[in-house]
Design a protein around this motif. Structure first.
Motif, PDB file in Angstrom:
ATOM      1  N   LEU A   6       0.835  -1.204   0.000  1.00  0.00           N
ATOM      2  CA  LEU A   6       0.000   0.000   0.000  1.00  0.00           C
ATOM      3  C   LEU A   6       0.868   1.251   0.000  1.00  0.00           C
ATOM      4  N   SER A  10       1.227   4.007  -2.963  1.00  0.00           N
ATOM      5  CA  SER A  10       0.966   5.389  -2.562  1.00  0.00           C
ATOM      6  C   SER A  10       2.118   6.308  -2.962  1.00  0.00           C
ATOM      7  N   ARG A  40      -8.852  -1.440  -7.504  1.00  0.00           N
ATOM      8  CA  ARG A  40      -9.244  -1.228  -6.108  1.00  0.00           C
ATOM      9  C   ARG A  40      -8.021  -0.962  -5.230  1.00  0.00           C
ATOM     10  N   ASP A  41      -6.937  -1.710  -5.449  1.00  0.00           N
ATOM     11  CA  ASP A  41      -5.697  -1.479  -4.689  1.00  0.00           C
ATOM     12  C   ASP A  41      -5.166  -0.074  -4.944  1.00  0.00           C
ATOM     13  N   ARG A  44      -7.382   2.452  -3.176  1.00  0.00           N
ATOM     14  CA  ARG A  44      -7.086   2.448  -1.734  1.00  0.00           C
ATOM     15  C   ARG A  44      -5.783   3.185  -1.445  1.00  0.00           C
ATOM     16  N   ALA A  68      -9.657   8.880  -6.617  1.00  0.00           N
ATOM     17  CA  ALA A  68     -10.149   7.863  -5.683  1.00  0.00           C
ATOM     18  C   ALA A  68     -11.671   7.892  -5.570  1.00  0.00           C
ATOM     19  N   ARG A  72     -14.132   4.874  -6.655  1.00  0.00           N
ATOM     20  CA  ARG A  72     -15.039   4.303  -5.656  1.00  0.00           C
ATOM     21  C   ARG A  72     -16.477   4.372  -6.145  1.00  0.00           C
TER      22      ARG A  72
END
Length: 78
Positions: A6, A10, A40-41, A44, A68, A72
């Protein structure tokens, strides 16, 4: 996805995002460095990046927020 992955996604997003990038372009660019990351990853990681970096680079955080939220919303409609 674990915390290390993650954080890596990021960091990539913060490095590559630009104001004129479309969500599709951002996903494609992120997958160049993280080929196994799902949309989705990446979404997130974008939310994580917003939280972690909003005070450092407001412009990039705002661009990631738009991405994002769009992802979503799009995933919720499917």
């Amino acid at each position: 996805m674990d915390a290390t992955e993650l954080q890596a996604i990021s960091d990539t997003l913060m490095r590559i995002v630009t104001p004129d990038m479309t969500p599709k372009q951002l996903i494609k660019a992120a997958r160049k460095e993280h080929p196994n990351a799902s949309k989705r990853d990446i979404a997130r990681a974008a939310f994580f990046s917003i939280i972690a970096n909003a005070d450092q680079d407001h412009g990039k955080a705002k661009n990631l927020q738009a991405f994002a939220i769009a992802e979503r919303t799009q995933n919720g409609a499917e």
